[in-house]
Design a protein around this motif. Structure first.
Motif, PDB file in Angstrom:
ATOM      1  N   ALA A  25       0.821  -1.212   0.000  1.00  0.00           N
ATOM      2  CA  ALA A  25       0.000   0.000   0.000  1.00  0.00           C
ATOM      3  C   ALA A  25       0.853   1.260   0.000  1.00  0.00           C
ATOM      4  N   ASP A  26       2.076   1.173   0.598  1.00  0.00           N
ATOM      5  CA  ASP A  26       2.935   2.357   0.675  1.00  0.00           C
ATOM      6  C   ASP A  26       4.032   2.344  -0.395  1.00  0.00           C
ATOM      7  N   VAL A  27       3.790   1.636  -1.494  1.00  0.00           N
ATOM      8  CA  VAL A  27       4.792   1.535  -2.551  1.00  0.00           C
ATOM      9  C   VAL A  27       5.159   2.925  -3.072  1.00  0.00           C
ATOM     10  N   SER A  28       6.429   3.156  -3.367  1.00  0.00           N
ATOM     11  CA  SER A  28       6.863   4.448  -3.908  1.00  0.00           C
ATOM     12  C   SER A  28       6.567   4.492  -5.402  1.00  0.00           C
ATOM     13  N   GLY A  29       6.656   5.672  -5.972  1.00  0.00           N
ATOM     14  CA  GLY A  29       6.402   5.824  -7.403  1.00  0.00           C
ATOM     15  C   GLY A  29       7.386   5.037  -8.232  1.00  0.00           C
ATOM     16  N   ALA A  30       8.673   5.121  -7.876  1.00  0.00           N
ATOM     17  CA  ALA A  30       9.721   4.431  -8.640  1.00  0.00           C
ATOM     18  C   ALA A  30       9.517   2.928  -8.582  1.00  0.00           C
ATOM     19  N   GLU A  31       9.169   2.410  -7.368  1.00  0.00           N
ATOM     20  CA  GLU A  31       8.946   0.976  -7.213  1.00  0.00           C
ATOM     21  C   GLU A  31       7.724   0.522  -8.024  1.00  0.00           C
ATOM     22  N   ILE A  69       3.954   7.750 -15.558  1.00  0.00           N
ATOM     23  CA  ILE A  69       3.054   8.446 -14.627  1.00  0.00           C
ATOM     24  C   ILE A  69       2.567   7.454 -13.574  1.00  0.00           C
ATOM     25  N   TYR A  70       2.671   7.864 -12.281  1.00  0.00           N
ATOM     26  CA  TYR A  70       2.142   7.041 -11.199  1.00  0.00           C
ATOM     27  C   TYR A  70       1.047   7.833 -10.468  1.00  0.00           C
ATOM     28  N   VAL A  71      -0.158   7.292 -10.459  1.00  0.00           N
ATOM     29  CA  VAL A  71      -1.256   7.879  -9.669  1.00  0.00           C
ATOM     30  C   VAL A  71      -1.354   7.038  -8.402  1.00  0.00           C
ATOM     31  N   PRO A  72      -0.909   7.586  -7.256  1.00  0.00           N
ATOM     32  CA  PRO A  72      -0.818   6.800  -6.020  1.00  0.00           C
ATOM     33  C   PRO A  72      -2.100   6.035  -5.704  1.00  0.00           C
ATOM     34  N   GLY A  73      -1.921   4.733  -5.437  1.00  0.00           N
ATOM     35  CA  GLY A  73      -3.027   3.880  -5.030  1.00  0.00           C
ATOM     36  C   GLY A  73      -3.927   3.429  -6.156  1.00  0.00           C
ATOM     37  N   LYS A  74      -3.664   3.907  -7.416  1.00  0.00           N
ATOM     38  CA  LYS A  74      -4.592   3.599  -8.502  1.00  0.00           C
ATOM     39  C   LYS A  74      -3.934   2.960  -9.718  1.00  0.00           C
ATOM     40  N   LEU A  75      -2.937   3.630 -10.318  1.00  0.00           N
ATOM     41  CA  LEU A  75      -2.441   3.099 -11.587  1.00  0.00           C
ATOM     42  C   LEU A  75      -1.055   3.641 -11.937  1.00  0.00           C
TER      43      LEU A  75
END
Length: 801
Positions: free
Chosen positions: A759-765, A789-795
């Motif tokens: 759940a707390d994954v970073s954008g780079a990861e 592009i990283y949308v936290p928690g979604k895609l």
């Protein structure tokens, strides 16, 4: 073990009644919550499944609030005076009091069978003299303050029943009940001056939390508008006053219309050359209800008053005067100015009678709504107003009218004073007497209640007076002022009277010295949450707010508004999608449902059926699914596991469900709350059983929806006391977040795969993992990733070329 819902529900309903489980406490130091539903008229037909929808929803809220530690008042009573009972009594030769008593007993047993947590210790009945004593007392205060008065007015008169009818009782010019012709007749009626509160009834809506459609209906019914009262001269020298929201269009007035009943018709009778045609039209109009007369879609009819003309005050032009049934003598001044160039109804009338049509607003719209509410543009053909904007012209013409003595700025209302008389038996006697010497005099308060006397005949008299007029011993009395001979008022109050203040009596229903004690009113009022049908959001809501504001003004109640919050529910329709009615043969009797499936199943289904605010069709097949869900819940008692607390794999689910169910209840999203409980039950089954702490929490969450089964399982599990006295479970916000989440992977904006991550994954990861997700790597071969592009928690979205 079999789920014997009949034994369980009977057991707990008796226990709740014997122990007064849901009685509100007299401890005014506790935090309070006052939940209110509209008390029903106890008809002979009893409840159908649509009635309990509102009661069950607020019952769930009330039960949740008790579990939250609130002192909850959730009362019930009976709005038991009224015409339907009187009609039934006349038809079947049974005294209305007996009819009411029998109907109340049936309704009460039906409501109790649903497990509703009403405080029956506070039950009220509008036909009880100890209750209507205070209805009469409020009327006397209104009279003493000049807000109750007698007035001669035109009413709907049934030539068959010999009674006055409300507009809604007139259908196609005939009586809804006996189908005899209905005519207009002038009678003396008691009126309440609700118009004195019109501004406050609108302005104070800003201080309460009503859903938008309720607020809108209140404002539309009151109908406040700003404009001018304009004086039109006539060739007979009489002035004719009209009210208009658009004085800027006066140069476009090409004719006038007055009500057929307008006093000038009789005054000018010897000047009107076609008086026979005018009178014939008036007689035809008298046979129509106000609703029929003002229906927009009907053909425009009328008769010109030949021999008399009106004079337009802005240009001195003589214009014809018509009578037409779409203008009512009781609305405004009974006269209107017609601007056919910019009003659809005036346009249709002008076309029908070959009258001039003048454009005065360039780019105007021949549409009633656009004309009245939002017309814009530049004035044309309007004398000194030409070239001005509409808004500037409104100001300029109003100033000109006031300067020339031809008009004044005016705020107007659609709201009319409340007709309070009924020439009926089954209603509260009006505590007034008439003395030839002293006029109308109020009964001394010490003589209240003025009880409704026994009568053998409930039929109105031949001249339309109340059956009470037959009782000479009761009617003949002495004047409270001069002690001379006097006669009691024989009209009774409308059914609206008792329902306009019942919520106050619940606060202290056994008080014989006042409506309720000041201490009780200060503690309980205002009502925290009031739910009812949309059909009552105009008249009942308006009348009760009016009475409450009056009582506030004279220092009886502590709040200016009676209800802090108002919501409304959608109807439950028949299985064919139509409104339930006997004639359609689609009425579902709740007694049958409770007998076949149980009260808990019915409660659950009525809340699961769909969005609470929207109509929903009944489904005999879907209710079976709710029954199966409760049978699975009952079987949980056989699946208790050793150990305490939430198991790690279910901890997040429990905290999330506690949060969701609690929040959904307070937003009336009962269907999604139940869905969350069903989902949690599936997880418990998959996990092979349930621990005691999980069981305790699950039963508490389900309790407001299905109180009988949860009380039974709570007791069998050995938890302390009744579940109704327990505390709502708490959740930890931090534990409402999943440890692992599913992320979508998009390539150039299209979803191509999914993967699980912390759940707390970073954008780079997340981006790195996305590139390695199943099916993604082949899509990237030979491509250049130009954007990540990283949308936290979604895609994660990967843009390639």
């Amino acid at each position: 073990m079999k789920y014997d819902f009949k034994a369980i529900e009977s057991k707990w309903q008796k226990k709740w009644e014997d122990e007064h489980t849901f009685a509100a406490k007299q401890d005014f130091s506790l935090p309070k919550f006052y939940a209110l539903v509209e008390f029903p008229y106890p008809s002979g037909q009893g409840l159908h499944v649509g009635h309990p929808r509102s009661y069950t929803a607020l019952d769930i809220v009330a039960r949740k609030k008790r579990l939250d530690g609130y002192n909850v008042l959730y009362p019930m009573g009976w709005d038991a005076f009224g015409l339907p009972t009187e009609n039934f009594a006349m038809k079947n030769h049974i005294h209305p009091e007996i009819v009411t008593r029998n109907n109340v007993a049936r309704f009460k047993s039906q409501l109790k069978s649903l497990g509703l947590s009403f405080d029956w210790d506070r039950e009220v009945n509008t036909t009880d003299p100890s209750y209507y004593k205070w209805t009469q007392w409020i009327f006397l205060q209104l009279y003493k303050k000049g807000l109750a008065y007698k007035k001669e007015m035109s009413v709907n008169w049934c030539t068959g029943c010999k009674v006055v009818l409300a507009n809604e009782e007139v259908v196609n010019g005939t009586c809804e009940r006996c189908h005899s012709p209905v005519v207009h007749k002038v009678k003396s009626q008691w009126m309440l001056r609700i118009t004195a509160y019109a501004d406050r009834l609108i302005d104070d809506l800003d201080t309460v939390n009503f859903i938008d459609r309720v607020t809108t209906q209140q404002k539309n019914w009151i109908g406040r508008s700003h404009g001018a009262e304009v004086t039109f001269g006539t060739t007979e020298g009489d002035d004719m006053i009209v009210y208009t929201t658009r004085p800027d269009t006066l140069f476009g007035v090409t004719y006038m219309v007055i009500a057929p009943e307008h006093k000038f018709v009789d005054k000018w009778a010897d000047k009107i050359t076609n008086i026979d045609a005018v009178r014939a039209y008036r007689e035809a109009a008298a046979r129509k209800s106000d609703f029929e007369r003002t229906e927009l879609a009907k053909d425009k009819t009328g008769v010109q008053l030949e021999g008399v003309m009106a004079v337009n005050p802005v240009n001195g032009q003589q214009i014809p005067i018509f009578i037409s049934d779409y203008v009512l003598a009781t609305y405004g001044t009974g006269a209107i100015m017609a601007v056919p160039g910019h009003d659809q109804r005036d346009y249709d009338f002008a076309k029908a009678f070959g009258l001039p049509i003048v454009e005065v607003v360039a780019g105007g719209d021949i549409s009633r709504e656009a004309f009245a509410d939002c017309a814009t543009g530049v004035m044309v053909n309007s004398g000194f107003l030409t070239g001005m904007t509409v808004e500037d012209a409104k100001t300029a013409i109003t100033e000109w009218l006031e300067k020339e003595g031809k008009g004044v700025k005016k705020t107007n209302f659609k709201l009319r004073d409340w007709v309070f008389s009924r020439q009926r038996y089954w209603g509260e006697p009006i505590p007034m007497v008439h003395c030839e010497k002293c006029g109308w005099q109020p009964l001394p308060e010490s003589e209240l209640p003025l009880k409704l006397p026994e009568v053998q005949n409930y039929e109105p008299t031949e001249d339309g007076e109340s059956p009470l007029a037959h009782l000479t011993d009761w009617v003949n009395t002495t004047c409270p002022c001069c002690s001379g001979p006097a006669r009691r008022e024989t009209d009774t109050m409308p059914q609206w009277a008792g329902s306009s203040w019942y919520f106050l009596r619940y606060c202290d229903p056994h008080n014989d010295q006042a409506i309720a004690s000041p201490e009780a009113l200060r503690y309980w009022m205002p009502v925290d949450w009031y739910n009812g049908g949309m059909e009552h959001t105009t008249l009942h809501l308006l009348y009760s707010r009016f009475w409450h504001k009056f009582l506030y003004d004279i220092g009886v109640v502590p709040t200016a508004e009676p209800y802090a919050k108002r919501t409304s529910h959608g109807m439950i329709l028949g299985e064919n999608g139509e409104k339930m009615s006997k004639s359609r043969g689609n009425v579902v009797n709740p007694d049958d449902i409770v007998d076949q499936y149980g009260a808990d199943t019915m409660r659950l289904y009525e809340m699961f059926i769909g969005d609470f605010e929207k109509a929903a069709p009944w489904s005999s097949s879907s209710i079976k699914g709710c029954k199966r869900f409760l049978e699975r819940v009952f079987d949980l008692s056989e699946k208790l596991l050793p150990g305490e607390g939430y198991r790690p794999q279910l901890e997040t689910s429990f905290h999330k469900t506690v949060k969701k169910v609690g929040e959904d209840i307070l937003q009336l999203k009962m269907n999604t709350a139940i869905a969350a409980l069903m989902s949690l039950l599936n997880e418990l089954d998959a996990a092979g059983g349930i621990t005691r702490e999980e069981y305790r929490t699950f039963l508490l969450l389900l309790n407001p929806f299905a109180p009988h089964i949860t009380e039974e399982l709570w007791e069998k599990a050995g938890f302390e006391g009744q579940i109704a006295h327990a505390a709502w479970p708490v959740y930890d916000e931090a534990k409402c977040r999943d440890a692992r989440i599913e992320l979508a992977v998009q390539v150039c904006g299209k979803v191509r795969g999914r993967f699980m991550a912390a759940a707390d994954v970073s954008g780079a990861e997340a981006i790195a993992a996305a590139k390695q997700a199943d099916g993604i790597a082949p899509l990237l071969e030979g491509k250049t990733v130009v954007k990540e592009i990283y949308v936290p928690g979604k895609l994660v979205n990967l843009v390639v070329r």
